[in-house]
Design a protein around this motif. Structure first.
Motif, PDB file in Angstrom:
ATOM      1  N   LEU A 396       0.850  -1.199   0.000  1.00 54.35           N
ATOM      2  CA  LEU A 396       0.000   0.000   0.000  1.00 54.35           C
ATOM      3  C   LEU A 396       0.884   1.246   0.000  1.00 54.35           C
ATOM      4  CD1 LEU A 396      -2.805  -0.987   2.523  1.00 54.35           C
ATOM      5  CD2 LEU A 396      -3.151  -0.333   0.129  1.00 54.35           C
ATOM      6  N   ASN A 397       1.950   1.191   0.783  1.00 56.47           N
ATOM      7  CA  ASN A 397       2.872   2.317   0.840  1.00 56.47           C
ATOM      8  C   ASN A 397       4.320   1.821   0.671  1.00 56.47           C
ATOM      9  OD1 ASN A 397       4.469   4.501   1.446  1.00 56.47           O
ATOM     10  ND2 ASN A 397       3.142   5.246   3.082  1.00 56.47           N
ATOM     11  N   PRO A 398       4.784   1.735  -0.584  1.00 56.21           N
ATOM     12  CA  PRO A 398       6.091   1.124  -0.852  1.00 56.21           C
ATOM     13  C   PRO A 398       7.246   1.786  -0.094  1.00 56.21           C
ATOM     14  CG  PRO A 398       4.896   1.465  -2.898  1.00 56.21           C
ATOM     15  CD  PRO A 398       4.093   2.122  -1.825  1.00 56.21           C
ATOM     16  N   LEU A 399       7.254   3.098  -0.076  1.00 49.40           N
ATOM     17  CA  LEU A 399       8.362   3.811   0.554  1.00 49.40           C
ATOM     18  C   LEU A 399       8.420   3.513   2.053  1.00 49.40           C
ATOM     19  CD1 LEU A 399      10.578   5.773  -0.232  1.00 49.40           C
ATOM     20  CD2 LEU A 399       8.975   7.661   0.136  1.00 49.40           C
ATOM     21  N   ALA A 400       7.234   3.488   2.693  1.00 48.57           N
ATOM     22  CA  ALA A 400       7.199   3.221   4.137  1.00 48.57           C
ATOM     23  C   ALA A 400       7.708   1.812   4.429  1.00 48.57           C
ATOM     24  CB  ALA A 400       5.779   3.406   4.659  1.00 48.57           C
ATOM     25  N   VAL A 401       7.311   0.847   3.595  1.00 48.14           N
ATOM     26  CA  VAL A 401       7.769  -0.530   3.825  1.00 48.14           C
ATOM     27  C   VAL A 401       9.280  -0.624   3.610  1.00 48.14           C
ATOM     28  CG1 VAL A 401       7.549  -2.944   3.095  1.00 48.14           C
ATOM     29  CG2 VAL A 401       5.525  -1.483   3.176  1.00 48.14           C
ATOM     30  N   TYR A 402       9.759   0.048   2.575  1.00 47.02           N
ATOM     31  CA  TYR A 402      11.205   0.058   2.300  1.00 47.02           C
ATOM     32  C   TYR A 402      11.973   0.553   3.522  1.00 47.02           C
ATOM     33  CZ  TYR A 402      15.641   1.368   0.084  1.00 47.02           C
ATOM     34  OH  TYR A 402      16.982   1.500  -0.227  1.00 47.02           O
ATOM     35  N   ARG A 403      11.446   1.588   4.150  1.00 46.04           N
ATOM     36  CA  ARG A 403      12.125   2.133   5.332  1.00 46.04           C
ATOM     37  C   ARG A 403      11.954   1.238   6.563  1.00 46.04           C
ATOM     38  NH1 ARG A 403      12.473   8.690   5.340  1.00 46.04           N
ATOM     39  NH2 ARG A 403      13.644   8.797   3.392  1.00 46.04           N
ATOM     40  N   GLN A 404      10.706   0.790   6.794  1.00 47.12           N
ATOM     41  CA  GLN A 404      10.465  -0.088   7.958  1.00 47.12           C
ATOM     42  C   GLN A 404      11.339  -1.329   7.914  1.00 47.12           C
ATOM     43  OE1 GLN A 404       6.307  -0.935   7.499  1.00 47.12           O
ATOM     44  NE2 GLN A 404       5.706   1.084   8.305  1.00 47.12           N
ATOM     45  N   GLN A 405      11.522  -1.849   6.734  1.00 36.58           N
ATOM     46  CA  GLN A 405      12.285  -3.100   6.594  1.00 36.58           C
ATOM     47  C   GLN A 405      13.802  -2.840   6.551  1.00 36.58           C
ATOM     48  OE1 GLN A 405      11.098  -6.190   6.757  1.00 36.58           O
ATOM     49  NE2 GLN A 405       9.059  -5.347   7.119  1.00 36.58           N
ATOM     50  N   THR A 406      14.200  -1.600   6.736  1.00 32.69           N
ATOM     51  CA  THR A 406      15.625  -1.183   6.723  1.00 32.69           C
ATOM     52  C   THR A 406      16.405  -1.849   5.584  1.00 32.69           C
ATOM     53  OG1 THR A 406      16.270  -2.908   8.304  1.00 32.69           O
ATOM     54  CG2 THR A 406      15.654  -0.760   9.224  1.00 32.69           C
ATOM     55  N   ILE A 407      15.840  -1.727   4.393  1.00 33.46           N
ATOM     56  CA  ILE A 407      16.438  -2.428   3.256  1.00 33.46           C
ATOM     57  C   ILE A 407      17.811  -1.854   2.904  1.00 33.46           C
ATOM     58  CG2 ILE A 407      16.154  -2.934   0.797  1.00 33.46           C
ATOM     59  CD1 ILE A 407      13.174  -3.292   1.371  1.00 33.46           C
ATOM     60  N   ARG A 408      17.940  -0.536   2.934  1.00 33.06           N
ATOM     61  CA  ARG A 408      19.251   0.033   2.579  1.00 33.06           C
ATOM     62  C   ARG A 408      20.328  -0.469   3.533  1.00 33.06           C
ATOM     63  NH1 ARG A 408      21.709   0.975  -1.730  1.00 33.06           N
ATOM     64  NH2 ARG A 408      19.797   1.918  -2.511  1.00 33.06           N
ATOM     65  N   GLN A 409      20.001  -0.524   4.820  1.00 35.09           N
ATOM     66  CA  GLN A 409      21.002  -0.994   5.783  1.00 35.09           C
ATOM     67  C   GLN A 409      21.409  -2.436   5.472  1.00 35.09           C
ATOM     68  OE1 GLN A 409      22.656   1.009   7.908  1.00 35.09           O
ATOM     69  NE2 GLN A 409      23.948  -0.825   8.068  1.00 35.09           N
ATOM     70  N   GLN A 410      20.416  -3.242   5.092  1.00 36.03           N
ATOM     71  CA  GLN A 410      20.758  -4.631   4.748  1.00 36.03           C
ATOM     72  C   GLN A 410      21.631  -4.695   3.506  1.00 36.03           C
ATOM     73  OE1 GLN A 410      17.540  -7.566   5.036  1.00 36.03           O
ATOM     74  NE2 GLN A 410      16.281  -5.918   5.856  1.00 36.03           N
ATOM     75  N   LEU A 411      21.368  -3.802   2.555  1.00 34.80           N
ATOM     76  CA  LEU A 411      22.189  -3.785   1.346  1.00 34.80           C
ATOM     77  C   LEU A 411      23.616  -3.341   1.682  1.00 34.80           C
ATOM     78  CD1 LEU A 411      19.638  -2.266  -1.227  1.00 34.80           C
ATOM     79  CD2 LEU A 411      20.417  -4.635  -1.076  1.00 34.80           C
TER      80      LEU A 411
END
Ligand code: RM4
Ligand code: MN
Ligand code: MN
Length: 424
Positions: A396-411
């Protein structure tokens, strides 16, 4: 890394009530709601392989960390974007920045993430290590036949890579031009460009297109050999049916009426597609919709009207692609914002009351015509997009999920803080 679907579902579940309330509020006034939602589900925008790293300027580049180190990792990043928004199901490669040395493995990797390959882009605006002749004074327009031959051969090689990946178009952007009056015979440069493009055209498979991109200045500051849509249109007309004009939104002089250009190219069947971005001054490559979302809406209004008049399928009849990159944002966040902005403008254009607008134009009712356009533009369509994403399995909110899931940190953990991707 990949984002598991259940994480997206969980996030959606938490936001569902709030979404439903917003959606019901807007949906009640939308005629043909299901048709519009289906069009939104079908509408995908290609991601350029060179926008997944942090962009730079000629003054410097500030890496953001966790950048993709290989083509495989770039494909993974597009896979993440697509998993979140279900609207970015293809990737456009720039050769030689991204050479698919093992095409079938690359294709399988992409397919596993629901992705395919959009247009392939040639690059004769830089010299590569071990390259025999220099492009300092141009490529397809060069005064020396040997340089032109080398540039033609490169484009044909790019087509071959594209064929292996099931791409269907070659996108050509030339930096060819001149920096000072007198440096170049402009007619000669144009004729040589046409001749070189004809050789490339001959090498196109039957079901392929060549997209001729234009740009008024930079890196050359006096003339560009394919500088505007007229010059590109002239070339694509002389080349034939398989050649069309590509519109990069940042490649116009200030104040240009891009929606009018688009409308006429579409009328002539010569609109190849788009490189979306936004700009304030020149080829700024800013996030789509960040500066002038109204212009984007007006462009989509012409597109929807023009495509409907010709019976074209919005999602697949022309090429939809982002060409933006910036040096201060996380590239994935930047691309999520860009895709959202494009689809907002598209959704608003779908809401225009076309019969009423036609009547207002017929009556020369200027006030009503403006009201009709702005009624659509001022509708908050974000919950329609969210609903389309939900139905397609996205967030529903891609940007919020991207942040909640700390994807950049994992990358960053996976690839390192100093990983630098190929490209500009
Ligand atoms: C140019 C143009 C081309 C893109 C390069 C990287 O300004 O927009 O489309 O391939 O930049
Ligand atoms: Mn471009
Ligand atoms: Mn550009």
């Amino acid at each position: 890394m990949q984002l598991e679907k259940y994480k997206i579902d969980e996030a959606n579940h938490q936001q569902l009530k709030d979404h439903q309330r917003k959606f019901d509020f807007v949906a009640g006034d939308v005629k043909n709601l299901d048709t519009i939602l289906q069009k939104l589900i079908d509408f995908n925008i290609a991601i350029p392989s060179w926008a997944l790293g942090t962009g730079g300027t000629r003054f410097g580049r500030f890496s953001g960390g966790g950048e993709p180190r290989s083509l495989e990792e770039k494909i993974e990043d597009v896979g993440l974007i697509h998993a979140l928004n279900r609207s970015s199901n293809s990737i456009s490669l720039h050769i030689p920045w991204d050479i698919p040395s093992n095409a079938s493995a690359i294709k399988a990797h992409a397919a596993q993430l629901g992705l395919h390959f959009d247009a392939v882009n040639s690059n004769t605006f830089q010299d590569q290590p071990n390259q025999e002749l220099s492009y300092k004074f141009g490529s397809l327009h060069h005064v020396d036949k040997a340089v032109r031959k080398q540039a033609v051969a490169h484009n044909i090689e790019v087509i071959k890579y594209g064929v292996e990946l099931d791409s269907k178009a070659l996108s050509v952007w030339l930096s060819d031009g001149s920096n000072f009056p007198g440096q170049l015979n402009m007619r000669g440069a144009f004729e040589r460009t046409l001749e070189s493009l004809q050789e490339i055209y001959e090498a196109l498979p039957d079901d392929w297109k060549v997209w001729v991109e234009y740009k008024p200045y930079e890196p050359n500051f006096y003339s560009t050999t394919i500088g505007d849509w007229g010059q590109s249109y002239l070339l694509s007309s002389k080349l034939g049916q398989k050649a069309q004009t590509l519109v990069d939104l940042g490649h116009h002089l200030q104040g240009a009426n891009i929606e009018q250009i688009v409308s006429l190219l579409l009328m002539e069947g010569k609109l190849a597609g788009f490189h979306f971005n936004d700009s304030k001054y020149g080829d700024d490559d800013l996030t789509v919709g960040s500066i002038n979302p109204y212009q984007l809406f007006l462009i989509f209004n012409e597109l929807v009207e023009g495509m409907d008049a010709r019976g074209m399928t919005h999602a697949t009849s022309i090429g939809w692609m982002i060409d933006a990159s910036h040096n201060v944002k996380d590239p994935i966040e930047d691309l999520l914002q860009s895709v959202e902005a494009i689809k907002i403008a598209y959704a608003q254009a779908l809401l225009v009351d076309t019969p009423a607008l036609v009547q207002a134009q017929q009556d020369n009712d200027v006030v009503l015509a403006q009201e009709i356009l702005q009624q659509a533009y001022r509708t908050d369509v974000r919950s329609l997009l969210a609903e389309a994403r939900l139905r397609a399995g996205g967030a529903l909110n891609p940007l919020a999920v991207y942040r909640q899931q700390t994807i950049r940190q994992q990358l960053i953990n996976e690839r390192g803080a100093k990983a630098v991707s190929t490209g500009l």
